[in-house]
Design an enzyme around this catalytic site. Structure first.
Site, PDB file in Angstrom:
ATOM      1  N   TYR A 199      39.184 -23.657 -37.798  1.00  0.00           N
ATOM      2  CA  TYR A 199      38.629 -24.108 -38.953  1.00  0.00           C
ATOM      3  C   TYR A 199      38.073 -25.846 -38.988  1.00  0.00           C
ATOM      4  CZ  TYR A 199      38.874 -25.982 -43.747  1.00  0.00           C
ATOM      5  OH  TYR A 199      38.435 -26.683 -44.898  1.00  0.00           O
ATOM      6  N   THR A 235      37.210 -31.990 -44.253  1.00  0.00           N
ATOM      7  CA  THR A 235      38.558 -31.737 -44.268  1.00  0.00           C
ATOM      8  C   THR A 235      39.547 -32.655 -43.464  1.00  0.00           C
ATOM      9  OG1 THR A 235      40.318 -29.959 -43.944  1.00  0.00           O
ATOM     10  CG2 THR A 235      38.149 -29.926 -42.562  1.00  0.00           C
TER      11      THR A 235
HETATM   12  N1  LIG Z   1      40.712 -26.188 -50.912  1.00  0.00           N
HETATM   13  C1  LIG Z   1      41.118 -27.074 -50.150  1.00  0.00           C
HETATM   14  O1  LIG Z   1      42.244 -27.498 -50.175  1.00  0.00           O
HETATM   15  C2  LIG Z   1      40.048 -27.777 -49.211  1.00  0.00           C
HETATM   16  C3  LIG Z   1      40.432 -28.598 -48.391  1.00  0.00           C
HETATM   17  C4  LIG Z   1      39.516 -29.263 -47.570  1.00  0.00           C
HETATM   18  C5  LIG Z   1      38.313 -29.049 -47.706  1.00  0.00           C
HETATM   19  N2  LIG Z   1      37.823 -27.987 -48.320  1.00  0.00           N
HETATM   20  C6  LIG Z   1      36.539 -27.454 -48.319  1.00  0.00           C
HETATM   21  O2  LIG Z   1      36.019 -27.511 -49.488  1.00  0.00           O
HETATM   22  C7  LIG Z   1      34.944 -26.489 -49.722  1.00  0.00           C
HETATM   23  C8  LIG Z   1      35.164 -25.542 -50.839  1.00  0.00           C
HETATM   24  O3  LIG Z   1      36.384 -24.841 -50.494  1.00  0.00           O
HETATM   25  P1  LIG Z   1      37.067 -24.121 -51.746  1.00  0.00           P
HETATM   26  O4  LIG Z   1      38.671 -24.381 -51.757  1.00  0.00           O
HETATM   27  O5  LIG Z   1      36.355 -24.246 -53.252  1.00  0.00           O
HETATM   28  O6  LIG Z   1      37.027 -22.656 -51.306  1.00  0.00           O
HETATM   29  P2  LIG Z   1      36.060 -21.215 -52.057  1.00  0.00           P
HETATM   30  O7  LIG Z   1      36.306 -20.127 -51.239  1.00  0.00           O
HETATM   31  O8  LIG Z   1      36.820 -21.177 -53.363  1.00  0.00           O
HETATM   32  O9  LIG Z   1      34.570 -21.448 -52.156  1.00  0.00           O
HETATM   33  C9  LIG Z   1      33.837 -21.355 -51.103  1.00  0.00           C
HETATM   34  C10 LIG Z   1      32.484 -20.668 -51.674  1.00  0.00           C
HETATM   35  O10 LIG Z   1      31.426 -20.679 -50.683  1.00  0.00           O
HETATM   36  C11 LIG Z   1      30.811 -19.221 -50.878  1.00  0.00           C
HETATM   37  N3  LIG Z   1      30.527 -19.030 -49.560  1.00  0.00           N
HETATM   38  C12 LIG Z   1      31.186 -18.843 -48.334  1.00  0.00           C
HETATM   39  N4  LIG Z   1      30.299 -18.686 -47.453  1.00  0.00           N
HETATM   40  C13 LIG Z   1      28.998 -18.670 -48.005  1.00  0.00           C
HETATM   41  C14 LIG Z   1      27.833 -18.582 -47.328  1.00  0.00           C
HETATM   42  N5  LIG Z   1      27.508 -18.317 -45.828  1.00  0.00           N
HETATM   43  N6  LIG Z   1      26.717 -18.715 -48.203  1.00  0.00           N
HETATM   44  C15 LIG Z   1      26.734 -18.670 -49.432  1.00  0.00           C
HETATM   45  N7  LIG Z   1      27.910 -19.003 -50.083  1.00  0.00           N
HETATM   46  C16 LIG Z   1      29.096 -18.933 -49.347  1.00  0.00           C
HETATM   47  C17 LIG Z   1      31.910 -18.476 -51.293  1.00  0.00           C
HETATM   48  O11 LIG Z   1      31.704 -17.168 -52.072  1.00  0.00           O
HETATM   49  C18 LIG Z   1      32.658 -19.347 -52.422  1.00  0.00           C
HETATM   50  O12 LIG Z   1      32.293 -19.391 -53.635  1.00  0.00           O
HETATM   51  C19 LIG Z   1      35.017 -25.635 -48.350  1.00  0.00           C
HETATM   52  O13 LIG Z   1      33.826 -26.136 -47.621  1.00  0.00           O
HETATM   53  C20 LIG Z   1      36.212 -25.910 -47.894  1.00  0.00           C
HETATM   54  O14 LIG Z   1      36.117 -26.025 -46.313  1.00  0.00           O
HETATM   55  C21 LIG Z   1      38.652 -27.269 -49.229  1.00  0.00           C
HETATM   56  O1  LIG Z   2      53.309 -20.087 -48.973  1.00  0.00           O
HETATM   57  C1  LIG Z   2      53.076 -21.054 -48.429  1.00  0.00           C
HETATM   58  C2  LIG Z   2      52.136 -21.842 -48.396  1.00  0.00           C
HETATM   59  C3  LIG Z   2      51.806 -22.980 -47.634  1.00  0.00           C
HETATM   60  N1  LIG Z   2      52.736 -23.439 -46.933  1.00  0.00           N
HETATM   61  C4  LIG Z   2      52.945 -25.069 -46.626  1.00  0.00           C
HETATM   62  O2  LIG Z   2      52.169 -25.758 -47.362  1.00  0.00           O
HETATM   63  C5  LIG Z   2      51.652 -26.733 -46.873  1.00  0.00           C
HETATM   64  C6  LIG Z   2      50.335 -26.628 -47.263  1.00  0.00           C
HETATM   65  O3  LIG Z   2      49.629 -25.645 -46.996  1.00  0.00           O
HETATM   66  P1  LIG Z   2      48.344 -24.976 -47.615  1.00  0.00           P
HETATM   67  O4  LIG Z   2      48.133 -23.674 -47.182  1.00  0.00           O
HETATM   68  O5  LIG Z   2      48.410 -25.311 -49.195  1.00  0.00           O
HETATM   69  O6  LIG Z   2      47.153 -26.185 -47.164  1.00  0.00           O
HETATM   70  P2  LIG Z   2      46.802 -26.537 -45.649  1.00  0.00           P
HETATM   71  O7  LIG Z   2      47.573 -27.922 -45.569  1.00  0.00           O
HETATM   72  O8  LIG Z   2      47.224 -25.580 -44.681  1.00  0.00           O
HETATM   73  O9  LIG Z   2      45.132 -26.533 -45.699  1.00  0.00           O
HETATM   74  C7  LIG Z   2      44.340 -27.178 -47.025  1.00  0.00           C
HETATM   75  O10 LIG Z   2      44.291 -28.583 -46.508  1.00  0.00           O
HETATM   76  C8  LIG Z   2      43.698 -28.687 -45.330  1.00  0.00           C
HETATM   77  C9  LIG Z   2      43.175 -30.206 -45.408  1.00  0.00           C
HETATM   78  O11 LIG Z   2      44.716 -30.839 -44.966  1.00  0.00           O
HETATM   79  C10 LIG Z   2      42.239 -27.792 -45.198  1.00  0.00           C
HETATM   80  O12 LIG Z   2      41.067 -28.377 -45.594  1.00  0.00           O
HETATM   81  C11 LIG Z   2      42.480 -26.393 -45.671  1.00  0.00           C
HETATM   82  O13 LIG Z   2      40.965 -25.841 -46.050  1.00  0.00           O
HETATM   83  C12 LIG Z   2      43.432 -26.395 -46.868  1.00  0.00           C
HETATM   84  O14 LIG Z   2      43.571 -24.981 -47.098  1.00  0.00           O
HETATM   85  C13 LIG Z   2      51.611 -26.227 -45.287  1.00  0.00           C
HETATM   86  O15 LIG Z   2      52.648 -27.050 -44.522  1.00  0.00           O
HETATM   87  C14 LIG Z   2      51.936 -24.934 -45.294  1.00  0.00           C
HETATM   88  O16 LIG Z   2      52.893 -24.389 -44.200  1.00  0.00           O
HETATM   89  C15 LIG Z   2      54.074 -22.628 -47.167  1.00  0.00           C
HETATM   90  O17 LIG Z   2      55.199 -23.375 -46.788  1.00  0.00           O
HETATM   91  N2  LIG Z   2      54.176 -21.554 -47.827  1.00  0.00           N
END
Ligand SMILES: NC(=O)c1ccc[n+]([C@@H]2O[C@H](COP(=O)([O-])OP(=O)(O)OC[C@H]3O[C@@H](n4cnc5c(N)ncnc54)[C@H](O)[C@@H]3O)[C@@H](O)[C@H]2O)c1
Ligand SMILES: O=c1ccn([C@@H]2O[C@H](COP(=O)(O)OP(=O)(O)O[C@H]3O[C@H](CO)[C@H](O)[C@H](O)[C@H]3O)[C@@H](O)[C@H]2O)c(=O)[nH]1
Length: 328
Positions: free
Chosen positions: A141, A117
């Site tokens: 995180y 991330t």
């Molecule tokens: N969504 C974002 O913007 C974002 C940004 C950066 C990194 N990531 C990374 O991408 C990955 C996926 O994120 P997402 O947004 O799809 O989240 P999500 O919560 O939708 O998906 C995570 C999945 O992992 C499963 N899981 C969690 N812990 C587990 C465990 N111990 N064993 C088996 N299954 C487990 C959950 O049930 C879920 O299906 C994560 O590693 C997250 O850190 C996401």
């Molecule tokens: O209701 C909301 C939600 C978010 N924000 C703002 O919008 C921006 C984006 O926030 P998100 O919660 O959408 O995403 P983050 O940047 O906190 O984090 C996301 O991106 C990160 C990488 O930059 C991590 O990987 C993390 O898993 C993923 O949730 C932030 O400045 C946050 O403060 C608001 O103002 N209001």
């Protein structure tokens, strides 16, 4: 060869499963359904409900399928939650990742792709941020993910295991064919929350802070469409299978949008002028973070197709409408 997708019932993992199927490959899903949904995984895919730390289960899966690669998505993912529950984050994202890497090494799975991330970088001094910048995570995180990166680096030197670490920036949007999207309950991600406000599912949205040193005082992020993101994993898989060396690469488009800009685009795309409340800063938020994507494009040959925030929002909004209408 089959690919084990941990977290394949989650938001990004379910798009990965579709991309693997679309490219003629065989995904196997392991997910404990803590935040994921069984229905997000197509019926024809082998699905195992269980934990990444269950070494016996993983040994059984490896005995049954010829797996040469793990794409590891399973994790807890919410920055503010990690500040309240650091031990829960270190357990799920670091300790259990250790068990999974151990299972990979024991079962001679030689390719490992890890969901890292942008949160590992913390409060960056200059943007765009490159992989050579020193990580300084601001939240448990981010730290929980950085420690897993370090484990992979060390294990790779001692075992026959090569990795690609992908550091995702802000992932958003939904499958353009409407087959998958973000169904997470109590979502906190900005684009999803704003789409819910546009559809009347929330009374308003909160903007966390307008006094950041950015162009309009709100935080700036690099939003990447989920389909482009999972294609970087297909590129990484091909790269590792072709003998590519260990690699760490950012995944983002290389440009940032402020929270206010995102809110305006959601209003424009939806045609709804929902209420916006300005509130205090949220802990753990860096002011601005934008990816340098030079490495992922040059080393993996990644070619983004949906670098258009209106398209990202449109796809997220379509998915949210279907959730609201209980079509999914
Ligand atoms: N969504 C974002 O913007 C974002 C940004 C950066 C990194 N990531 C990374 O991408 C990955 C996926 O994120 P997402 O947004 O799809 O989240 P999500 O919560 O939708 O998906 C995570 C999945 O992992 C499963 N899981 C969690 N812990 C587990 C465990 N111990 N064993 C088996 N299954 C487990 C959950 O049930 C879920 O299906 C994560 O590693 C997250 O850190 C996401
Ligand atoms: O209701 C909301 C939600 C978010 N924000 C703002 O919008 C921006 C984006 O926030 P998100 O919660 O959408 O995403 P983050 O940047 O906190 O984090 C996301 O991106 C990160 C990488 O930059 C991590 O990987 C993390 O898993 C993923 O949730 C932030 O400045 C946050 O403060 C608001 O103002 N209001």
């Amino acid at each position: 060869m089959a690919v084990l997708v941990t977290g394949g019932a989650g938001y990004i993992g379910s798009h990965m499963v579709l991309a693997l199927l679309d490219s003629g490959q065989e995904p196997i899903v392991l997910d404990n359904l803590s935040t994921g949904f069984r229905g997000a995984v197509p019926d024809r895919v082998d699905f195992y409900e269980g934990d990444i730390s269950d070494e016996g289960l993983i040994d059984d899966i490896c005995a049954k399928h010829s797996i040469d690669a793990i794409i590891h998505f399973a994790a807890k993912t919410v920055v503010p939650e990690s500040i309240l529950d650091p031990l829960g984050y270190y357990l799920n994202n670091t300790v259990k990742a250790r068990a999974l890497i151990d299972s990979a090494a024991r079962n001679r799975i030689c390719h490992f792709i890890f969901s890292s991330t942008a949160a590992v970088y913390g409060d960056v001094q200059t943007n765009p941020v490159t992989e050579k910048d020193i990580p300084a995570p601001m939240s448990p995180y981010g730290r929980s993910k950085l420690m897993t990166e370090w484990m992979l680096e060390d294990v790779s030197k001692a075992h026959d295991l090569n990795y690609v670490i992908l550091r995702y920036f802000n992932v958003a949007g939904a499958d353009p064919h409407g087959r998958a999207g973000q169904s997470t309950a109590n979502a906190t991600h900005l684009i999803k929350v704003a789409c819910q406000a546009a559809l009347g599912m929330r009374a308003s949205i909160d903007v966390y802070g307008t006094d950041y040193p950015t162009r309009d005082g709100t935080c700036v992020r690099d939003y990447i469409h989920v389909t482009d993101l999972v294609h970087a994993h297909l590129d990484a898989l091909a790269y590792l299978r072709a003998g590519g060396a260990n690699l760490k690469a950012n995944c983002g488009y290389g440009r940032g949008f402020s929270v206010r800009q995102v809110v305006d685009i959601v209003k424009l795309v939806s045609g709804v002028d929902f209420d916006v409340r300005i509130v205090e800063r949220r802990p753990g938020d860096p002011p601005a973070i934008i990816a340098s994507n030079e490495r992922v494009t040059s080393e993996l040959g990644w070619k983004p197709r949906h670098d258009d925030l209106q398209f990202v929002v449109q796809s997220a909004l379509s998915w949210e409408k279907r959730l609201q209408e209980h079509e999914i």
